[in-house]
Structures are given as C-alpha cells and as structure tokens.
Design a protein around this motif. Sequence first.
Motif, PDB file in Angstrom:
ATOM      1  N   TYR A   1       2.635  -4.264  -7.312  1.00 22.70           N
ATOM      2  CA  TYR A   1       3.704  -3.463  -6.719  1.00 22.70           C
ATOM      3  C   TYR A   1       3.463  -1.999  -7.080  1.00 22.70           C
ATOM      4  O   TYR A   1       3.212  -1.672  -8.233  1.00 22.70           O
ATOM      5  CB  TYR A   1       5.069  -3.881  -7.270  1.00 22.70           C
ATOM      6  CG  TYR A   1       5.387  -5.349  -7.149  1.00 22.70           C
ATOM      7  CD1 TYR A   1       5.478  -5.960  -5.903  1.00 22.70           C
ATOM      8  CD2 TYR A   1       5.616  -6.120  -8.285  1.00 22.70           C
ATOM      9  CE1 TYR A   1       5.787  -7.304  -5.786  1.00 22.70           C
ATOM     10  CE2 TYR A   1       5.931  -7.471  -8.186  1.00 22.70           C
ATOM     11  CZ  TYR A   1       6.019  -8.056  -6.933  1.00 22.70           C
ATOM     12  OH  TYR A   1       6.326  -9.385  -6.825  1.00 22.70           O
ATOM     13  N   ARG A   2       3.607  -1.102  -6.100  1.00 22.03           N
ATOM     14  CA  ARG A   2       3.332   0.301  -6.398  1.00 22.03           C
ATOM     15  C   ARG A   2       3.756   1.184  -5.230  1.00 22.03           C
ATOM     16  O   ARG A   2       4.016   0.693  -4.118  1.00 22.03           O
ATOM     17  CB  ARG A   2       1.839   0.511  -6.669  1.00 22.03           C
ATOM     18  CG  ARG A   2       0.968   0.238  -5.450  1.00 22.03           C
ATOM     19  CD  ARG A   2      -0.493   0.084  -5.813  1.00 22.03           C
ATOM     20  NE  ARG A   2      -1.323  -0.102  -4.624  1.00 22.03           N
ATOM     21  CZ  ARG A   2      -1.442  -1.256  -3.971  1.00 22.03           C
ATOM     22  NH1 ARG A   2      -0.788  -2.318  -4.380  1.00 22.03           N
ATOM     23  NH2 ARG A   2      -2.222  -1.340  -2.901  1.00 22.03           N
ATOM     24  N   TYR A   3       3.790   2.487  -5.486  1.00 22.43           N
ATOM     25  CA  TYR A   3       3.953   3.476  -4.431  1.00 22.43           C
ATOM     26  C   TYR A   3       2.574   3.972  -4.012  1.00 22.43           C
ATOM     27  O   TYR A   3       1.693   4.184  -4.848  1.00 22.43           O
ATOM     28  CB  TYR A   3       4.801   4.650  -4.918  1.00 22.43           C
ATOM     29  CG  TYR A   3       6.264   4.295  -5.046  1.00 22.43           C
ATOM     30  CD1 TYR A   3       7.087   4.258  -3.927  1.00 22.43           C
ATOM     31  CD2 TYR A   3       6.816   3.997  -6.289  1.00 22.43           C
ATOM     32  CE1 TYR A   3       8.426   3.923  -4.039  1.00 22.43           C
ATOM     33  CE2 TYR A   3       8.160   3.669  -6.403  1.00 22.43           C
ATOM     34  CZ  TYR A   3       8.952   3.628  -5.274  1.00 22.43           C
ATOM     35  OH  TYR A   3      10.281   3.287  -5.384  1.00 22.43           O
ATOM     36  N   ALA A   4       2.403   4.171  -2.716  1.00 21.15           N
ATOM     37  CA  ALA A   4       1.122   4.620  -2.182  1.00 21.15           C
ATOM     38  C   ALA A   4       1.351   5.787  -1.226  1.00 21.15           C
ATOM     39  O   ALA A   4       2.361   5.818  -0.513  1.00 21.15           O
ATOM     40  CB  ALA A   4       0.428   3.477  -1.438  1.00 21.15           C
ATOM     41  N   PRO A   5       0.431   6.745  -1.191  1.00 21.06           N
ATOM     42  CA  PRO A   5       0.612   7.906  -0.322  1.00 21.06           C
ATOM     43  C   PRO A   5       0.298   7.636   1.138  1.00 21.06           C
ATOM     44  O   PRO A   5       0.556   8.498   1.986  1.00 21.06           O
ATOM     45  CB  PRO A   5      -0.351   8.936  -0.915  1.00 21.06           C
ATOM     46  CG  PRO A   5      -1.433   8.116  -1.541  1.00 21.06           C
ATOM     47  CD  PRO A   5      -0.753   6.887  -2.064  1.00 21.06           C
ATOM     48  N   ARG A   6      -0.242   6.449   1.447  1.00 23.82           N
ATOM     49  CA  ARG A   6      -0.611   6.145   2.821  1.00 23.82           C
ATOM     50  C   ARG A   6      -0.217   4.712   3.169  1.00 23.82           C
ATOM     51  O   ARG A   6      -0.141   3.837   2.300  1.00 23.82           O
ATOM     52  CB  ARG A   6      -2.110   6.357   3.059  1.00 23.82           C
ATOM     53  CG  ARG A   6      -2.567   7.780   2.766  1.00 23.82           C
ATOM     54  CD  ARG A   6      -4.039   7.994   3.058  1.00 23.82           C
ATOM     55  NE  ARG A   6      -4.322   8.023   4.479  1.00 23.82           N
ATOM     56  CZ  ARG A   6      -4.129   9.085   5.259  1.00 23.82           C
ATOM     57  NH1 ARG A   6      -3.644  10.206   4.733  1.00 23.82           N
ATOM     58  NH2 ARG A   6      -4.412   9.050   6.539  1.00 23.82           N
ATOM     59  N   HIS A   7       0.032   4.486   4.444  1.00 20.58           N
ATOM     60  CA  HIS A   7       0.338   3.161   4.987  1.00 20.58           C
ATOM     61  C   HIS A   7      -0.857   2.231   4.747  1.00 20.58           C
ATOM     62  O   HIS A   7      -2.004   2.681   4.708  1.00 20.58           O
ATOM     63  CB  HIS A   7       0.604   3.319   6.493  1.00 20.58           C
ATOM     64  CG  HIS A   7       1.121   2.096   7.177  1.00 20.58           C
ATOM     65  ND1 HIS A   7       0.299   1.051   7.554  1.00 20.58           N
ATOM     66  CD2 HIS A   7       2.374   1.744   7.569  1.00 20.58           C
ATOM     67  CE1 HIS A   7       1.020   0.121   8.156  1.00 20.58           C
ATOM     68  NE2 HIS A   7       2.292   0.515   8.169  1.00 20.58           N
ATOM     69  N   PRO A   8      -0.620   0.921   4.559  1.00 27.44           N
ATOM     70  CA  PRO A   8      -1.753   0.003   4.364  1.00 27.44           C
ATOM     71  C   PRO A   8      -2.801   0.070   5.473  1.00 27.44           C
ATOM     72  O   PRO A   8      -3.985  -0.208   5.227  1.00 27.44           O
ATOM     73  CB  PRO A   8      -1.073  -1.374   4.331  1.00 27.44           C
ATOM     74  CG  PRO A   8       0.288  -1.102   3.800  1.00 27.44           C
ATOM     75  CD  PRO A   8       0.676   0.230   4.384  1.00 27.44           C
ATOM     76  N   ALA A   9      -2.400   0.463   6.688  1.00 21.54           N
ATOM     77  CA  ALA A   9      -3.365   0.594   7.779  1.00 21.54           C
ATOM     78  C   ALA A   9      -4.118   1.920   7.721  1.00 21.54           C
ATOM     79  O   ALA A   9      -5.058   2.126   8.498  1.00 21.54           O
ATOM     80  CB  ALA A   9      -2.653   0.465   9.125  1.00 21.54           C
ATOM     81  N   GLY A  10      -3.723   2.820   6.824  1.00 21.50           N
ATOM     82  CA  GLY A  10      -4.490   4.034   6.600  1.00 21.50           C
ATOM     83  C   GLY A  10      -3.830   5.339   6.961  1.00 21.50           C
ATOM     84  O   GLY A  10      -4.271   6.393   6.523  1.00 21.50           O
TER      85      GLY A  10
END
Length: 210
Positions: A77-86
């Motif tokens: 689980y985490r925060y990411a700066p981009r959508h999984p699709a990129g």
Amino acid sequence: MESASGRTDRPPPRDIRGFRHYPGWLTVDEQRALLTDLRGVAAAAPLFSPVTPSGRAMSVKMTSAGDFGWVSDRHGYRYAPRHPAGGAWPPIPPQVLEIWQAVAGTTRAPECCLVNYYPEGARMGLHQDRDEADFTLPVVSISLGDDALFRIGNLTRGGGTQSLWLRSGDVLVMGGAARLRFHGVDRVAFGSSHLLPQGGRLSLTLRVVT
C-alpha cells in the motif's frame, strides 16, 4: 458558514467517536455538478481494480486526483505520483477543494483525492489510514450515491464499534484524537440513491500526503 457558491445554510456537524459528520452538506444540484467533475477525473485516470499485497482482489474500484494517488498491489500500500497505467493524476476538482477548505481546519491543501467506487456487494474492512506523513492533519470523506453503513472502531483492533449511515451529500472529517481510529464500510444499500445511473457509491477521501 458561507462557501464560494454563496450558500450559508450548511448543516452543523455531529460528533461520533471524535469524527465530525456533516449530514446533507451537498445539495442534489451540487452532487450532480461534482459527479460531472468526477467523470472528467475518471476519463483522465481510469478506475482500476486494486489487489492487496497478498494478491486478493478488492471489491472496490478506485482512481485519484491530485499530486499523488493511493495504490495497492503486490508491492504494498502506498501513494504514487502516477496512475498504474503510467499517466499523471488529474487535478483535484475545485468544488472538492472548497469542501476541504470549509471543514478541514488547516491551511494545508490536500495532495490526494482518492475516489473509491463501491458496486453492488462491495465493502471495505476495518482499517486505519496510516500511509500519510502527518497524522495531525485530517482525512475528509465525501459520499455520493447509495447509502453506506460506515463502522467506526477504536485506536487499536477489537472492542466495541459504532455504525452510522452515510448518505449522498454527506461529509465526514476524521481528525484530531480520532484520526487513527479503525473504520470501514460494512455494506452499501444498492439502489438507495438515483444519483449514479449504474447505482453504487462513490467515496472521495482527501488527504495531505507529505
């Protein structure tokens, strides 16, 4: 309290285990306008089906807006700066930011608006929101669509809980000493609202990440 829309009759909150519940904060017209904005968010960052680190599929679908999006997969689980699709996450809609400014009690702006869609039969087990850097800042939740039976627990697992129905247009602030209470959604009363043509519930949760 007056908002940018000029409305001054926002409902006062009620305290439930330290959570501030504002029933009926959004009018039906405001809900429809917000739904239009969220369709734009989903067009830029499509809903996806997350899995837990153990590989179990979640029953909700999700996307995000803001500088970060919350994701869950085999890596955790985490925060990411981009959508999984990129692609990059779209901006948080102004109406959503207005709600945060009215109820959050902080000058910090939210960096993530997590959007969860609950189809028929979806639920969310009791959990804490612990992936943010500063627990003194609240999480603000906005409900759209079908009613949801929301459960509030304690600061540790176990013990007595309390439930309330969150209805379309409600706002809930999880902050202060209650910021780390366990909480979840036991069930959604599918078909209880006509806001979403396909039925189901949208939950928007605003967070400061860093």
